[in-house]
Scaffold this motif. Structure first.
Motif, mmCIF file in Angstrom:
data_model
loop_
_atom_site.group_PDB
_atom_site.id
_atom_site.type_symbol
_atom_site.label_atom_id
_atom_site.label_comp_id
_atom_site.label_asym_id
_atom_site.label_seq_id
_atom_site.Cartn_x
_atom_site.Cartn_y
_atom_site.Cartn_z
ATOM 1 N N LYS A 286 0.842 -0.986 -0.046
ATOM 2 C CA LYS A 286 -0.049 0.051 -0.077
ATOM 3 C C LYS A 286 0.883 1.152 -0.117
ATOM 4 N N GLN A 298 -2.265 8.155 -9.687
ATOM 5 C CA GLN A 298 -2.903 7.614 -11.179
ATOM 6 C C GLN A 298 -1.774 6.603 -11.747
ATOM 7 N N ARG A 301 -1.153 3.277 -9.704
ATOM 8 C CA ARG A 301 -2.085 2.631 -9.941
ATOM 9 C C ARG A 301 -1.928 1.760 -11.449
ATOM 10 N N GLU A 302 -1.704 2.509 -12.364
ATOM 11 C CA GLU A 302 -1.361 2.035 -13.769
ATOM 12 C C GLU A 302 -0.177 0.919 -13.737
ATOM 13 N N ASP A 306 -1.240 -0.171 -5.200
ATOM 14 C CA ASP A 306 -2.525 0.194 -4.410
ATOM 15 C C ASP A 306 -1.898 1.524 -3.998
ATOM 16 N N GLU A 308 -2.999 5.628 -2.733
ATOM 17 C CA GLU A 308 -3.823 6.673 -2.391
ATOM 18 C C GLU A 308 -3.378 8.004 -1.739
#
Ligand SMILES: [Zn+2]
Length: 332
Positions: A286, A298, A301-302, A306, A308
């Motif tokens: 994470k 972004q 994530r690509e 994980d 945020e």
């Protein structure tokens, strides 16, 4: 397990990370102003404690050397270099078998005045990501140093005074080292001079520098903090040429915004590719980004991570928005 309330808190422990309000027990990653709060007890390196107390007065420190793990209040912690400024540290926290790393401000590129950053494998990575936009990619260090030399050389050749604006702690000492290694005589603003003396206590030496004295700049390069740009000290220097040292130099507006002749991308933060490199090496399950832009989350994530933001991520069209000016370090 990770909470954000004016600072990062590892729930179930008494430990805060770079909190911006007073807490009982807080890790302070380095001595920059945005991290300087007088907590009841501060966990930091010896260098950070020395710089912090010089700038903000006595405080209650729990000191930890780099790469020495210790059990504190039921959790295992270890500090390791962040490569950001002298004494800058990241922290590894082990709680119930989970490894959490908080980077604080960091860079992976080599520094002449700060210990080289290390990267640890971890389960949860909390990563400072000021330059988390794809176009914020710095040129190689050598090219940046060459640009600094050219600016100083060209200006002196014309009989003018080169003025480098650099944040007084960290950036300015790096600039002193680069320019004095290349043979320039330096005159430095008092706050920068005092900080450089502390660097010397810890074995980082500088050549050919003196405390700034009005009217004594012949053949010298002046290094001053950006905060004094509009002061009498700077205004009264005739025939000067000014440059600001900041990673934001990658944005075209920086030069105009700062009212200087040039902007050179010397930064003590990671650029976009370094942020991605860090995550690739740490292999976390994470990732939480701090001070980042949506594009970094972004992009991670690509790549299958994980990711945020730990707090509201800035969505802005131009780097020089009102939001940036209030939330970000313009001289990073
Ligand atoms: Zn910093």
């Amino acid at each position: 397990m990770i909470e954000y309330k004016n600072g990062i808190h590892i729930s179930g422990t008494g430990l805060w990370l770079d909190a911006q309000r007073r807490t009982d027990f807080c890790f302070v990653s380095h001595a920059h102003a945005d991290h300087a709060v007088r907590h009841t007890q501060i966990l930091a390196t010896r260098e950070t404690a020395r710089l912090f107390e010089h700038r903000y007065g006595k405080a209650n420190f729990k000191l930890l050397e780099y790469n020495q793990s210790k059990r504190l209040n039921g959790i295992k912690v270890e500090l390791f270099p962040s490569g950001h400024i002298l004494g800058g540290a990241q922290i590894l926290i082990e709680k119930a078998g989970t490894k959490i790393v908080y980077t604080g401000d960091f860079k992976l590129r080599k520094s002449l005045t700060a210990q080289k950053a290390q990267v640890r494998k971890c389960d949860i990575l909390i990563m400072e990501s000021t330059f988390g936009r794809p176009h914020l990619k710095f040129p190689p260090s050598r090219q940046v140093h060459d640009q600094m030399e050219e600016f100083a050389e060209e200006t002196l050749t014309k009989g003018r005074v080169p003025v480098f604006l650099a944040y007084s702690l960290g950036k300015a000492q790096e600039a002193m080292k680069i320019l004095s290694n290349r043979g320039f005589k330096l005159s430095v603003h008092g706050t920068i001079y005092n900080m450089a003396r502390i660097y010397e206590e810890f074995g980082v030496r500088f050549k050919n520098y003196e405390h700034y004295q009005a009217g004594n700049l012949e053949g010298k390069v002046l290094i001053a903090p950006p905060s004094v740009r509009k002061s009498h000290m700077i205004e009264n220097i005739p025939r000067k040429r000014m440059t600001v040292l900041t990673g934001w130099a990658m944005d075209k507006g920086t030069r105009y915004f700062n009212g200087v002749d040039e902007a050179i991308p010397l930064s003590d933060h990671a650029d976009f590719p370094e942020l991605l490199e860090y995550v690739r090496k740490a292999q976390p399950k994470k990732v939480y980004t701090v001070h980042g832009f949506a594009e970094l989350v972004q992009s991670l994530r690509e790549k299958g991570f994980d990711a945020e933001p730990l707090r509201q991520t800035t969505k802005i069209e131009s780097t020089f928005s009102k939001e940036l000016l209030t939330n970000y370090d313009l001289f990073a």
